[in-house]
Write an enzyme that holds these catalytic residues in place. Structure first.
Site, PDB file in Angstrom:
ATOM      1  N   THR A   1       0.880  -1.173   0.000  1.00  0.00           N
ATOM      2  CA  THR A   1       0.000   0.000   0.000  1.00  0.00           C
ATOM      3  C   THR A   1       0.916   1.220   0.000  1.00  0.00           C
ATOM      4  O   THR A   1       2.000   1.187   0.605  1.00  0.00           O
ATOM      5  CB  THR A   1      -0.928   0.047   1.233  1.00  0.00           C
ATOM      6  N   HIS A   2       0.510   2.265  -0.689  1.00  0.00           N
ATOM      7  CA  HIS A   2       1.347   3.466  -0.837  1.00  0.00           C
ATOM      8  C   HIS A   2       2.699   3.123  -1.475  1.00  0.00           C
ATOM      9  O   HIS A   2       3.675   3.851  -1.289  1.00  0.00           O
ATOM     10  CB  HIS A   2       1.575   4.157   0.516  1.00  0.00           C
TER      11      HIS A   2
ATOM     12  N   SER B   1      18.234  -0.064 -26.596  1.00  0.00           N
ATOM     13  CA  SER B   1      18.599   1.344 -26.676  1.00  0.00           C
ATOM     14  C   SER B   1      19.551   1.558 -27.846  1.00  0.00           C
ATOM     15  O   SER B   1      20.386   0.702 -28.140  1.00  0.00           O
ATOM     16  CB  SER B   1      19.265   1.785 -25.370  1.00  0.00           C
TER      17      SER B   1
ATOM     18  N   LYS C   1      20.679  -2.147 -22.289  1.00  0.00           N
ATOM     19  CA  LYS C   1      19.274  -1.880 -21.972  1.00  0.00           C
ATOM     20  C   LYS C   1      18.329  -2.918 -22.558  1.00  0.00           C
ATOM     21  O   LYS C   1      18.500  -3.395 -23.669  1.00  0.00           O
ATOM     22  CB  LYS C   1      18.862  -0.495 -22.493  1.00  0.00           C
TER      23      LYS C   1
ATOM     24  N   ASN D   1      14.266  -2.624 -22.561  1.00  0.00           N
ATOM     25  CA  ASN D   1      13.203  -1.705 -22.161  1.00  0.00           C
ATOM     26  C   ASN D   1      11.813  -2.319 -22.320  1.00  0.00           C
ATOM     27  O   ASN D   1      11.525  -2.960 -23.338  1.00  0.00           O
ATOM     28  CB  ASN D   1      13.279  -0.424 -22.984  1.00  0.00           C
TER      29      ASN D   1
ATOM     30  N   GLU E   1       4.952   0.243 -21.663  1.00  0.00           N
ATOM     31  CA  GLU E   1       4.946   1.702 -21.601  1.00  0.00           C
ATOM     32  C   GLU E   1       4.015   2.301 -22.645  1.00  0.00           C
ATOM     33  O   GLU E   1       3.312   3.291 -22.373  1.00  0.00           O
ATOM     34  CB  GLU E   1       6.368   2.229 -21.791  1.00  0.00           C
TER      35      GLU E   1
END
Length: 459
Positions: free
Chosen positions: A154-155, A276, A282, A284, A289
């Site tokens: 939570t949070h 990348s 990388k 990704n 996204e």
């Protein structure tokens, strides 16, 4: 000459033709428009408004146009403005004067409402199928990982231990609601507006129920002005689409976090990742996204149409032409996101040992330690305070609850006994939460079994 041009002395300018025309996007309604026109012409013939021979000639002409469009032999014209006028112009060109009778007892206002409802009905069916496929994948993964302990948050702070299976079933419930919402929305989409005319119906003896039956609608519209002015059904669909995208976006956000080196709970498959141009190391999570990013455009489609509709007087206004691009874009976006997300989810690699390792940090069994004291007769609020002091002691001494000696425990309460270690075991913390809807493996198994039965009922 425009089909509506009798009252005009001048042709519209080329710039206005381009600005006014919707054929560059509403051409995708060709099939719905033709099927609706066939049903309308058949009804006109049945009612004696045109002769049966004329109705047959119109229907055959429309079927040939449909075939030619699907085989790529038709080029649409901007000067004919929209898909409705393009098809009517093609029909007149091919079968002559009788083609001019197709539009008897019909307006483009009720015609476009019909086409849009037919399109939205089909889109809902397609999206539900994609959601069901995603639900199947979620159940497969939830069953596989129903005993995989991980921290719940939570949070975005570690909170209590759960299992990955339980976490995945939370998303199953979200997408179940999406399916139920779409099915409920479908009731209000499934209304046949043809026969409403421009706004005031018609004097011809139409059989609207016959047309509805021919086109698979469950009911007809009850008010001719509302029928042509209503886009609530598009707005309701866009709202459903926005909520679906919100759920996908939340899921993607978690997968993106989990795939970082800081979490390392999962790894995206190479086939759903990118690299990348400058950093060789990388990997990704671009697919996740992009889905997260595309959520905004579906929200935008909903807000855009709400804004378009907010000040329109009855009945039809040209502003309502703006509904198509919002609807089409939302349908395309949701369908593509659901499809690629399901494939991405199917191929993820789960690092169960990292989930368990992280679950041992962050004192996520602190509530269980407090509950243990409650079983020993300590009021919960006092137990909460005692365990809070224990956690502070652990932080100050670089320990976790499992590492404390019994003597250390008893410095804070004489109610602690040797069985405290069983009480705070992560496996026991999870397995004791065996309530319906809880994270215990048995409870998750029951949830999966119920979910599978529900899925079967949707087929």
């Amino acid at each position: 000459m425009k089909l509506w041009g009798g009252r005009f002395e001048k042709e519209t300018s080329r710039e206005v033709d381009d600005f006014h025309s919707s054929i560059h996007f509403d051409h995708r309604l060709y099939r719905q428009d033709i099927l609706g026109s066939i049903a309308h012409a058949t009804m006109l013939g049945k009612q004696g408004i045109i002769s049966p021979q004329e109705a047959e000639a119109i229907c055959q002409g429309l079927k040939q146009i449909l075939k030619d469009i699907e085989e790529g032999r038709v080029t649409f014209s901007v000067t004919s403005e929209d898909i409705h006028m393009n098809i009517e112009s093609l029909l007149i060109e091919r079968i002559g004067e009788v083609g001019k009778k197709l539009h008897t007892a019909r307006s483009r206002n009720d015609q476009v409402a019909l086409d849009t409802r037919m399109y939205t009905k089909e889109a809902i069916d397609e999206i539900i199928k994609l959601l069901l496929a995603l639900e199947e994948q979620l159940l497969t993964l939830a069953d596989r990982y129903k005993e995989t302990i991980m921290p719940g948050y939570t949070h975005l702070q570690k909170a209590q231990p759960v299992t990955l299976g339980h976490h995945l079933m939370a998303y199953f419930e979200m997408f179940r609601r999406d399916i139920e919402r779409l099915k409920d929305a479908l009731k209000r989409v499934d209304v046949m507006p043809l026969g409403s005319g421009a706004l005031a119906g018609t004097t011809y003896p139409l059989d609207r129920h016959y047309v509805a039956q021919q086109l698979g609608f469950s009911s007809i519209s009850r008010n001719s002005m509302d029928a042509v002015a209503d886009r609530d059904f598009v707005l309701e669909f866009l709202s459903c689409a926005a909520i679906i995208m919100m759920h996908l976006s939340r899921f993607c956000e978690e997968l993106i976090l989990w795939s970082t080196d800081e979490f390392k709970f999962i790894e995206m498959d190479d086939s759903y990742s990118t690299g990348s141009s400058i950093m060789p190391q990388k990997k990704n999570p671009d697919v996740a996204e992009l889905i997260r990013g595309k959520t905004g455009r579906v929200y935008g489609n909903l807000v855009a149409l709400l804004t378009t509709m907010k000040g329109l007087p009855l009945a039809y206004n040209k502003d309502m032409q703006e509904d198509k691009e919002a609807l089409f874009d939302a349908v395309d976006t949701v369908k593509s996101c659901l499809s690629v997300f399901t494939g991405m989810l199917r191929t993820i690699k789960v690092y169960s040992e990292n989930m368990l390792k992280q679950a041992t940090r962050g004192f996520i069994n602190a509530t269980d330690a407090a509950d243990y004291l409650v079983t020993k007769g300590v009021p919960f609020r006092d137990a909460h305070h005692i365990v809070g002091k224990l956690v502070l002691y652990c932080i100050q001494n670089g320990k976790v609850l499992e590492e404390l000696t019994l003597e250390e425990y008893r410095q804070f309460s004489d109610r602690f006994e040797q069985d405290i270690y069983d009480a705070i075991s992560l496996k026991n913390c999870v397995s004791r939460r065996n309530l319906p809807g809880g994270p215990a493996p048995d409870a998750v198994s029951q949830a999966i079994e119920e979910a599978r039965k529900w899925l079967e009922q949707q087929k």
